[in-house]
Design a protein around this motif. Structure first.
Motif, mmCIF file in Angstrom:
data_model
loop_
_atom_site.group_PDB
_atom_site.id
_atom_site.type_symbol
_atom_site.label_atom_id
_atom_site.label_comp_id
_atom_site.label_asym_id
_atom_site.label_seq_id
_atom_site.Cartn_x
_atom_site.Cartn_y
_atom_site.Cartn_z
ATOM 1 N N VAL A 12 0.814 -1.224 0.000
ATOM 2 C CA VAL A 12 0.000 0.000 0.000
ATOM 3 C C VAL A 12 0.851 1.279 0.000
ATOM 4 C CG1 VAL A 12 -2.031 -1.021 1.087
ATOM 5 C CG2 VAL A 12 -0.223 -0.073 2.527
ATOM 6 N N THR A 13 2.172 1.152 0.082
ATOM 7 C CA THR A 13 2.987 2.374 0.195
ATOM 8 C C THR A 13 4.154 2.461 -0.777
ATOM 9 O OG1 THR A 13 4.401 1.358 1.882
ATOM 10 C CG2 THR A 13 2.499 2.630 2.662
ATOM 11 N N SER A 14 4.496 1.401 -1.488
ATOM 12 C CA SER A 14 5.730 1.374 -2.273
ATOM 13 C C SER A 14 5.617 2.151 -3.579
ATOM 14 C CB SER A 14 6.122 -0.076 -2.585
ATOM 15 O OG SER A 14 5.192 -0.645 -3.491
ATOM 16 N N VAL A 15 6.752 2.371 -4.204
ATOM 17 C CA VAL A 15 6.804 2.999 -5.524
ATOM 18 C C VAL A 15 5.957 2.213 -6.519
ATOM 19 C CG1 VAL A 15 8.321 3.381 -7.518
ATOM 20 C CG2 VAL A 15 9.029 4.159 -5.261
ATOM 21 N N TYR A 16 6.043 0.889 -6.444
ATOM 22 C CA TYR A 16 5.276 0.038 -7.355
ATOM 23 C C TYR A 16 3.783 0.328 -7.250
ATOM 24 C CZ TYR A 16 2.902 -4.110 -9.130
ATOM 25 O OH TYR A 16 2.049 -4.944 -9.802
ATOM 26 N N VAL A 17 3.282 0.431 -6.030
ATOM 27 C CA VAL A 17 1.859 0.700 -5.805
ATOM 28 C C VAL A 17 1.487 2.088 -6.314
ATOM 29 C CG1 VAL A 17 0.095 1.034 -4.025
ATOM 30 C CG2 VAL A 17 1.734 -0.845 -3.822
ATOM 31 N N LEU A 18 2.313 3.056 -6.037
ATOM 32 C CA LEU A 18 2.067 4.434 -6.467
ATOM 33 C C LEU A 18 1.960 4.503 -7.991
ATOM 34 C CD1 LEU A 18 1.806 7.249 -5.164
ATOM 35 C CD2 LEU A 18 4.271 7.516 -5.446
ATOM 36 N N ILE A 19 2.885 3.857 -8.682
ATOM 37 C CA ILE A 19 2.869 3.864 -10.151
ATOM 38 C C ILE A 19 1.669 3.083 -10.686
ATOM 39 C CG2 ILE A 19 4.101 3.044 -12.202
ATOM 40 C CD1 ILE A 19 6.715 3.726 -10.761
ATOM 41 N N ARG A 20 1.388 1.936 -10.083
ATOM 42 C CA ARG A 20 0.246 1.124 -10.540
ATOM 43 C C ARG A 20 -1.054 1.901 -10.416
ATOM 44 N NH1 ARG A 20 -1.236 -3.275 -6.600
ATOM 45 N NH2 ARG A 20 -2.598 -1.606 -5.894
ATOM 46 N N GLN A 21 -1.241 2.598 -9.302
ATOM 47 C CA GLN A 21 -2.471 3.374 -9.108
ATOM 48 C C GLN A 21 -2.548 4.539 -10.099
ATOM 49 O OE1 GLN A 21 -2.211 4.402 -4.946
ATOM 50 N NE2 GLN A 21 -3.230 2.506 -4.289
ATOM 51 N N ALA A 22 -1.414 5.140 -10.394
ATOM 52 C CA ALA A 22 -1.397 6.215 -11.392
ATOM 53 C C ALA A 22 -1.766 5.669 -12.767
ATOM 54 C CB ALA A 22 -0.015 6.863 -11.427
ATOM 55 N N GLN A 23 -1.217 4.507 -13.113
ATOM 56 C CA GLN A 23 -1.523 3.889 -14.403
ATOM 57 C C GLN A 23 -3.012 3.545 -14.524
ATOM 58 O OE1 GLN A 23 1.241 0.615 -14.127
ATOM 59 N NE2 GLN A 23 2.810 1.675 -15.337
ATOM 60 N N GLU A 24 -3.570 3.009 -13.436
ATOM 61 C CA GLU A 24 -4.993 2.672 -13.447
ATOM 62 C C GLU A 24 -5.858 3.917 -13.613
ATOM 63 O OE1 GLU A 24 -5.495 0.632 -9.761
ATOM 64 O OE2 GLU A 24 -4.656 -1.270 -10.502
ATOM 65 N N LEU B 204 -0.191 10.615 -3.560
ATOM 66 C CA LEU B 204 0.893 10.802 -2.595
ATOM 67 C C LEU B 204 0.350 10.925 -1.174
ATOM 68 C CD1 LEU B 204 3.046 13.305 -4.670
ATOM 69 C CD2 LEU B 204 3.685 10.956 -4.072
ATOM 70 N N ASN B 205 -0.794 11.574 -1.044
ATOM 71 C CA ASN B 205 -1.438 11.698 0.262
ATOM 72 C C ASN B 205 -1.815 10.324 0.812
ATOM 73 O OD1 ASN B 205 -2.826 13.683 2.257
ATOM 74 N ND2 ASN B 205 -4.412 12.185 1.781
ATOM 75 N N SER B 206 -2.300 9.452 -0.066
ATOM 76 C CA SER B 206 -2.737 8.110 0.363
ATOM 77 C C SER B 206 -1.579 7.278 0.894
ATOM 78 C CB SER B 206 -3.406 7.382 -0.805
ATOM 79 O OG SER B 206 -4.577 8.060 -1.216
ATOM 80 N N VAL B 207 -0.451 7.273 0.158
ATOM 81 C CA VAL B 207 0.683 6.467 0.630
ATOM 82 C C VAL B 207 1.305 7.097 1.876
ATOM 83 C CG1 VAL B 207 1.185 5.477 -1.639
ATOM 84 C CG2 VAL B 207 2.331 7.590 -0.955
#
Length: 408
Positions: A269-281, A322-325
């Motif tokens: 829920v906090t990693s770079v991978y998650v941040l990018i995946r959520q942006a892509q979605e 960014l706020n979410s992570v």
């Protein structure tokens, strides 16, 4: 200089052994203090000034120590100052991330003697050690560095690492887990291996934002979420060397599958991978965002730096991500704060570049979940040099080990 695993295996007379230990102390002192006079060195190691000068002369003849000018007078003659000779004792430090590594050759003043280089590799790469060796050799060749002056090789990397034996238990192929033995077989030099987050923490403690703080948490916020701990002024490794695995603490009961094989880890829920995946979605769904305007149809090109840049330009979707992570990390840090009571938390890694866009939600979450008496005086800061803090931490550890395991 000869490296030894056990000085008791070397046949020295009583006086030789005494002088060996004194010279080792001198090198360690000069590494830590930069320059000292013969008088001050004598006081520190408990010998007379003539003995101190004699030992310094021996070290100078071996080109480890040199005259560094004169110091300030305290009523008499200005004292001669001594320091470690430039480029006489070098180490090669490597920091490995999840997908890339970086290598630098450092002198005993903790300065790069050539530009740092990056290369592609992972902890499971069977050619990892050879890739590191190739980069070290290339740097040495390109910048005319004598590899005989490189006395130690250090590696920080993700995973469950036994610092004493240099074993990374996270490497899938068991035959490749003993990293220290693999490095020794290739380089034939002193070797030091530890977890990347702990080396970043040590670098921040010795050289960076955590300097002067006896109890600090240093967060390595990248593809994973590592945590290094300074407790009572010392780097904390834990009973078996696995302390600080913040990434794999439970966050959600039925969350996403983590690379460790468990579900709901903080990393999910906090990693770079998650941040990018959520942006892509979000871009695929057509969210109103600068990211959608720029990356629609090529979502795989989105990087964490693009999300941060969009947030800085007022993009609400990027700010929300960014706020979410940040809120999630703040909640996890609340537990660590109440258990460990640090006086400073240093954030490093790619996501930390977002600065106030993650600092604010982290602080809000800590305010919500922590007792104010415990969290009220904690500083939360962004590392000023996280790109090099891991390499610097590894370098400092290498020199400590080097001056404890050599015959001069």
């Amino acid at each position: 200089m000869i490296l030894v695993d056990n000085i008791n295996e070397v046949k020295l007379s009583g006086n030789e052994l005494k002088n060996y230990r004194r010279k080792k102390k001198i090198l360690d002192l000069l590494y830590r203090e930069d320059t000292l006079s013969a008088t001050e060195i004598g006081k520190r190691i408990g010998v007379s000034v003539p003995t101190s000068l004699s030992l310094l002369k021996e070290l100078s003849q071996k080109e480890f120590v040199e005259f560094k000018g004169t110091g300030e007078s305290k009523g008499g003659r200005r004292p001669a100052m001594f320091g470690l000779k430039q480029d006489s004792i070098l180490v090669a430090a490597c920091e490995l991330g999840r997908y890339t590594g970086k290598v630098g050759i450092f002198d005993s003043h903790n300065k790069l003697v050539a530009p740092m280089v990056k290369f592609k590799a992972s902890i499971d790469d069977k050619d990892l050690i050879e890739k590191i060796a190739d980069e070290v050799d290339k740097i040495a060749k390109d910048y005319n560095i004598d590899t005989q002056r490189i006395f130690g090789v250090g590696l920080s990397m993700p995973g469950l690492i036994d610092e004493v034996n240099g074993i990374n238990y996270t490497i899938k192929d068991k035959k490749l887990q003993n990293i220290a033995d693999r490095i020794k077989a290739r380089f034939h030099k002193l070797v030091y291996v530890n977890n990347d987050a702990r080396m970043q923490a040590y670098g921040e403690f010795v050289f960076g934002q955590a300097k002067g703080h006896q109890n600090a948490l240093i967060i390595n916020w990248n593809w994973g979420l590592g945590m290094g701990m300074i407790m009572d002024g010392k780097l904390y490794n834990g009973a078996t060397g696995f302390a600080g695995e913040l990434s794999h603490t439970k966050y959600e009961e039925d969350g996403d599958l983590c690379i460790c094989g468990k579900r709901g880890c903080l990393e999910t829920v906090t990693s770079v991978y998650v941040l990018i995946r959520q942006a892509q979605e979000g871009v695929r769904e057509g969210k109103v965002s600068q990211l959608t305007a720029k990356f629609r149809g090529r979502e795989e090109e989105i990087g964490v730096e693009d999300i941060i840049q969009a947030a800085r330009q007022g993009d609400e979707f990027s700010i929300f991500l960014l706020n979410s992570v940040g809120l999630a990390l703040g909640k996890a840090l609340s537990n660590a704060i109440q258990l460990l009571n640090p006086d400073i938390i240093v954030l490093g890694g790619a996501v930390s570049e977002a600065n106030q866009y993650v600092l604010t939600p982290i602080q809000q979450s800590i305010n919500r979940h922590c007792l104010e008496q415990i969290s009220g005086n904690i500083q939360i800061v962004i590392s000023e040099n996280w790109e090099r803090s891991g390499l610097l931490g590894t370098t400092a550890m290498l020199y400590q080990k080097l001056f404890s395991n050599m015959l001069v």
